[in-house]
Each structure stands twice: as structure tokens, then as C-alpha cells.
Design an enzyme around this catalytic site. Structure first.
Site, PDB file in Angstrom:
ATOM      1  N   ASP A   1      52.606  54.863  74.471  1.00 41.29           N
ATOM      2  CA  ASP A   1      51.910  53.767  74.298  1.00 41.29           C
ATOM      3  C   ASP A   1      52.624  52.630  73.773  1.00 41.29           C
ATOM      4  O   ASP A   1      52.269  52.331  72.485  1.00 41.29           O
ATOM      5  CB  ASP A   1      50.587  54.037  73.529  1.00 41.29           C
ATOM      6  CG  ASP A   1      50.942  54.669  72.058  1.00 41.29           C
ATOM      7  OD1 ASP A   1      50.170  54.344  71.211  1.00 41.29           O
ATOM      8  OD2 ASP A   1      51.988  55.250  71.898  1.00 41.29           O
TER       9      ASP A   1
ATOM     10  N   ASN B   1      47.926  59.053  58.552  1.00 38.40           N
ATOM     11  CA  ASN B   1      48.307  57.512  58.382  1.00 38.40           C
ATOM     12  C   ASN B   1      47.133  56.587  58.632  1.00 38.40           C
ATOM     13  O   ASN B   1      47.203  55.378  58.180  1.00 38.40           O
ATOM     14  CB  ASN B   1      49.721  57.170  59.079  1.00 38.40           C
ATOM     15  CG  ASN B   1      49.495  57.730  60.614  1.00 38.40           C
ATOM     16  OD1 ASN B   1      48.504  57.928  61.178  1.00 38.40           O
ATOM     17  ND2 ASN B   1      50.538  57.381  61.431  1.00 38.40           N
TER      18      ASN B   1
ATOM     19  N   ASP C   1      57.861  52.050  68.381  1.00 31.54           N
ATOM     20  CA  ASP C   1      58.684  53.530  68.281  1.00 31.54           C
ATOM     21  C   ASP C   1      58.822  54.022  69.442  1.00 31.54           C
ATOM     22  O   ASP C   1      59.621  54.780  69.808  1.00 31.54           O
ATOM     23  CB  ASP C   1      58.219  54.167  66.967  1.00 31.54           C
ATOM     24  CG  ASP C   1      56.692  54.360  67.069  1.00 31.54           C
ATOM     25  OD1 ASP C   1      55.975  53.670  67.647  1.00 31.54           O
ATOM     26  OD2 ASP C   1      56.300  55.399  66.614  1.00 31.54           O
ATOM     27  N   ASP C   2      57.846  53.656  70.346  1.00 27.41           N
ATOM     28  CA  ASP C   2      57.867  54.367  71.679  1.00 27.41           C
ATOM     29  C   ASP C   2      59.078  53.718  72.438  1.00 27.41           C
ATOM     30  O   ASP C   2      59.685  54.298  72.967  1.00 27.41           O
ATOM     31  CB  ASP C   2      56.390  54.020  72.436  1.00 27.41           C
ATOM     32  CG  ASP C   2      55.293  54.466  71.887  1.00 27.41           C
ATOM     33  OD1 ASP C   2      55.061  53.966  70.755  1.00 27.41           O
ATOM     34  OD2 ASP C   2      54.767  55.255  72.393  1.00 27.41           O
TER      35      ASP C   2
ATOM     36  N   HIS D   1      58.792  56.893  64.272  1.00 30.97           N
ATOM     37  CA  HIS D   1      58.150  58.305  64.645  1.00 30.97           C
ATOM     38  C   HIS D   1      58.654  58.870  65.990  1.00 30.97           C
ATOM     39  O   HIS D   1      58.996  60.031  65.944  1.00 30.97           O
ATOM     40  CB  HIS D   1      56.512  58.091  64.750  1.00 30.97           C
ATOM     41  CG  HIS D   1      55.882  57.514  63.593  1.00 30.97           C
ATOM     42  ND1 HIS D   1      55.542  58.266  62.209  1.00 30.97           N
ATOM     43  CD2 HIS D   1      55.503  56.370  63.200  1.00 30.97           C
ATOM     44  CE1 HIS D   1      54.882  57.601  61.373  1.00 30.97           C
ATOM     45  NE2 HIS D   1      54.897  56.243  61.974  1.00 30.97           N
ATOM     46  N   ASP D   2      58.270  58.180  67.032  1.00 26.29           N
ATOM     47  CA  ASP D   2      58.433  58.723  68.422  1.00 26.29           C
ATOM     48  C   ASP D   2      59.908  59.138  68.787  1.00 26.29           C
ATOM     49  O   ASP D   2      59.731  60.374  69.423  1.00 26.29           O
ATOM     50  CB  ASP D   2      57.964  57.734  69.586  1.00 26.29           C
ATOM     51  CG  ASP D   2      56.460  57.456  69.469  1.00 26.29           C
ATOM     52  OD1 ASP D   2      55.919  56.344  69.834  1.00 26.29           O
ATOM     53  OD2 ASP D   2      55.654  58.331  68.891  1.00 26.29           O
TER      54      ASP D   2
ATOM     55  N   ASN E   1      47.956  59.215  66.847  1.00 22.44           N
ATOM     56  CA  ASN E   1      47.558  59.534  68.143  1.00 22.44           C
ATOM     57  C   ASN E   1      46.506  60.638  68.276  1.00 22.44           C
ATOM     58  O   ASN E   1      46.041  60.449  69.280  1.00 22.44           O
ATOM     59  CB  ASN E   1      49.143  60.325  68.660  1.00 22.44           C
ATOM     60  CG  ASN E   1      50.258  59.377  68.607  1.00 22.44           C
ATOM     61  OD1 ASN E   1      49.852  57.939  68.954  1.00 22.44           O
ATOM     62  ND2 ASN E   1      51.598  59.892  68.760  1.00 22.44           N
TER      63      ASN E   1
ATOM     64  N   GLU F   1      46.515  61.436  61.687  1.00 23.51           N
ATOM     65  CA  GLU F   1      47.501  60.981  62.481  1.00 23.51           C
ATOM     66  C   GLU F   1      47.262  59.948  63.576  1.00 23.51           C
ATOM     67  O   GLU F   1      46.145  60.601  64.158  1.00 23.51           O
ATOM     68  CB  GLU F   1      48.507  61.676  62.851  1.00 23.51           C
ATOM     69  CG  GLU F   1      49.939  61.038  63.401  1.00 23.51           C
ATOM     70  CD  GLU F   1      49.710  60.711  64.871  1.00 23.51           C
ATOM     71  OE1 GLU F   1      48.915  61.561  65.516  1.00 23.51           O
ATOM     72  OE2 GLU F   1      50.132  59.849  65.240  1.00 23.51           O
TER      73      GLU F   1
HETATM   74  O1  RIB Z   1      51.139  57.987  63.974  1.00 22.88           O
HETATM   75  C1  RIB Z   1      52.423  57.466  64.849  1.00 22.88           C
HETATM   76  C2  RIB Z   1      52.042  57.479  65.885  1.00 22.88           C
HETATM   77  O2  RIB Z   1      51.143  56.530  66.575  1.00 22.88           O
HETATM   78  C3  RIB Z   1      53.324  56.887  66.900  1.00 22.88           C
HETATM   79  O3  RIB Z   1      53.525  57.437  68.364  1.00 22.88           O
HETATM   80  C4  RIB Z   1      53.039  55.500  67.057  1.00 22.88           C
HETATM   81  O4  RIB Z   1      53.736  54.699  68.405  1.00 22.88           O
HETATM   82  C5  RIB Z   1      51.520  55.303  67.230  1.00 22.88           C
HETATM   83  O5  RIB Z   1      51.234  55.817  68.603  1.00 22.88           O
HETATM   84 CA    CA Z   2      53.348  55.900  70.341  1.00 20.84          CA
END
Ligand code: RIB
Ligand code: CA
Length: 313
Positions: A10, A158, A14-15, A239-240, A166, A164
């Protein structure tokens, strides 16, 4: 042997880093990129995936758009982190290619069923596409090589104190994915918070001095500013790419077995990945859970993947 992956994403800053890492490291072969609504709407996450592919010269990997909303709940996006376009910080040129007409769910099912034991699913956004693929063709659970996802946490969330992002966006999809009988590794926040991009990392990326590295620095500077404003943390967690790194170099991410369930009804805890490390008679572990990250190895892998020679134009 390079690991074939389908990256379900998505984009999202970070993706975008995860796409570049998957493309630039020889240990991984991108078989497909599928997009899902999450950080932003499906239209924008798909456009952003195509933008990153154009930047990196990725022309032989199909991009398929998937689900535009979670299974049950309304879509929650993250413009406060990823901005109004979902990928601010760089002046993107028009994508060189369009998404393929296939739905992401059909692409996931068809690719996995056609190559038993070969495909690793790497979901790094909400798990809506993966859950629908399981519902459409449950046999993918016995034909995937494994699932390595970025999401969840056993050390606090978060988006809320417990969840979290996702998993929070589509907890029902996450419950289906965690409940399926397949080898699943959860790369949660306890791993990805360690992948914080500090000034040394910015300097190393800047020193590559290429179109890709300049775009990455621009994106990361925007992502850094958003994170600082939203969380007070100056070095943003990337993150990703941690999920891709776990596939490319499993030794970088220590894991433990656990039993993970997703909370669907808690007033304060909906979307929490309740992670049980206890060994209990009659309750087999159903997941591996990342517990750490070898930072030097991770950043070397990521930065090496951005180096000009890593990109086959
Ligand atoms: O919590 C971090 C995740 O949520 C990562 O994949 C960021 O891109 C968001 O999608
Ligand atoms: Ca992501």
C-alpha cells in the site's frame, strides 16, 4: 536460488523502499506487485507502485490492483504520515506502465496455484487481498512456500496502544490470514522500530548519488518530518523493507514460534495481535514472530540494493 515473491503493498513511503529492495537484491525475484488500500486509497497506492517501478526501471513485473476497502470496516488511511498523495517528497514522472487488468486476488491465486512451493507472499499493507485470495482458493495455503508479512506487534501498537496499522485497518482479514494453515512469519513493530533511518543512513544513501538514491532521500526526508511531527521521534522506522529482508536474508531477523490471534471486539484492543509464546498441550504454535534485527546487515542489504549497479535499466 533467488526467492520468488509477490509483494502485496500500500505505497506508502516504506512500501516504496520495500519495492526497491526487492528489485535490487539478487536473493529475491519480484514475480508480481499487488496493491491494496491502506496508507492511501487503492487508486493512489496503485499509482504510487507504478511510479516506483518507473523510477527503478522495473518493466517486467506485473502490477495488479486489489481490494479498495477492508472486509468489514470503513477504510482508514494514513495521510498524516504519507501525505496527501501517499508518496510525497519526490517529483514523480508519469508512470511508464499501467496496472494489468487482472485483479490482485486473481493474480495471487493463479500464480501460487501454478507454482506449488515456489511463491512467498510478502504482504506489507492491510491483509484484505490475502484474505480474499484464501476465501477464493483455500488451497493456496498448501501451495505457497510461506507468508512473510509486515504487520502486528506484541510490544504495543502504533495506531492505538494495542494495534499496528496494517492489522488495525482490516482486523477481520488479519484474523483469516493468521488462522490459515500455512507457514506464516509476522514481522511486527518490535522488529521494524529497530530499522530507524538516522543521519548516517541518509548520508550513505546520498553518497550513492543516483536518480534512485536521490528519490529515496527525498521520500525519506518527507517521511522523517511527518514522523517527527506525529510521534516526536526523529529517526523514522522503515517498516516494510524488514519483511523483504527476512525473505532475502532470514539470518538478519531472529524469530520465535508463537500462537497469534487477532482481537476483533476489544473497545481498546481491536486489531491487537495477541501473541502467546507459551507452549501449551494441544495448542500448536501457528506462526513465527520476528523478535529482533541485525541492523548493520539490514542497512547494508538495503543500501546495496539501491546502488546503481543493482538496477537493471
Ligand atoms: O505499521 C506500519 C505499516 O503500516 C507499514 O506497512 C506502513 O506502510 C503502513 O502500511
Ligand atoms: Ca505498508
Amino acid at each position: 536460488m533467488s526467492r520468488r515473491i509477490i509483494l502485496d503493498c500500500d505505497p506508502g513511503h516504506d512500501d516504496a523502499m520495500a519495492i526497491l529492495l526487492a528489485h535490487g537484491t539478487p536473493e529475491v525475484t519480484l514475480s508480481a506487485i499487488t496493491t491494496v488500500a491502506g496508507n492511501h486509497t487503492l487508486e493512489l497506492t496503485t499509482l504510487n507502485a507504478l511510479r516506483v517501478c518507473t523510477l527503478a526501471g522495473i518493466s517486467d513485473v506485473p502490477v495488479a490492483a486489489g481490494c479498495a476497502a477492508p472486509l468489514v470496516r470503513p477504510l482508514v488511511t494514513a495521510p498524516e504520515i504519507h501525505g496527501t498523495t501517499g508518496l510525497e517528497g519526490h517529483a514523480w514522472e508519469e508512470p511508464a506502465a499501467r496496472a494489468v487488468p487482472d485483479h490482485a486476488v486473481d493474480m495471487i491465486v493463479d500464480m501460487v496455484m501454478a507454482s506449488p512451493g515456489e511463491i512467498t507472499l510478502v504482504p506489507i499493507g492491510p491483509l484484505t487481498n490475502i484474505a480474499v485470495a484464501l476465501r477464493k482458493e483455500p488451497r493456496i495455503a498448501e501451495r505457497v512456500r510461506e507468508v512473510v508479512m509486515m504487520g502486528g506487534s506484541y510490544t504495543g501498537g502504533n495506531v492505538t496502544a494495542a494495534a499496528e496499522f496494517n492489522v488495525y485497518v482490516d482486523p477481520e482479514a488479519a484474523a483469516i490470514v493468521f488462522g490459515a494453515p500455512w507457514p506464516l512469519t509476522m514481522i511486527g513493530l518490535e522488529v521494524t522500530r529497530l530499522a530507524a533511518a538516522g543521519e548516517t543512513i541518509f548520508e550513505r544513501i546520498e553518497s550513492l548519488d543516483s536518480p534512485v538514491s536521490r528519490a529515496v532521500v527525498g521520500m525519506l526526508r518527507f517521511y522523517q518530518a511527518q514522523h517527527l511531527r506525529e510521534t516526536g521521534v526523529s529517526d523514522p522506522p522503515v517498516h516494510d523493507p524488514c519483511a523483504v529482508a527476512c525473505v532475502a536474508r532470514p539470518e538478519l531477523v531472529p524469530c520465535r514460534e508463537a500462537y497469534v490471534e487477532v482481537e476483533l471486539a476489544g473497545r481498546l484492543t481491536t486489531g491487537m495481535t495477541v501473541t502467546d509464546f507459551r507452549r501449551r498441550a494441544g495448542v500448536p504454535f501457528d506462526a513465527k514472530v520476528g523478535t529482533g534485527l541485525h541492523l548493520d546487515g539490514f542497512w547494508d542489504l538495503f543500501i546495496d540494493s539501491l546502488a546503481p549497479q543493482a538496477h537493471r535499466f
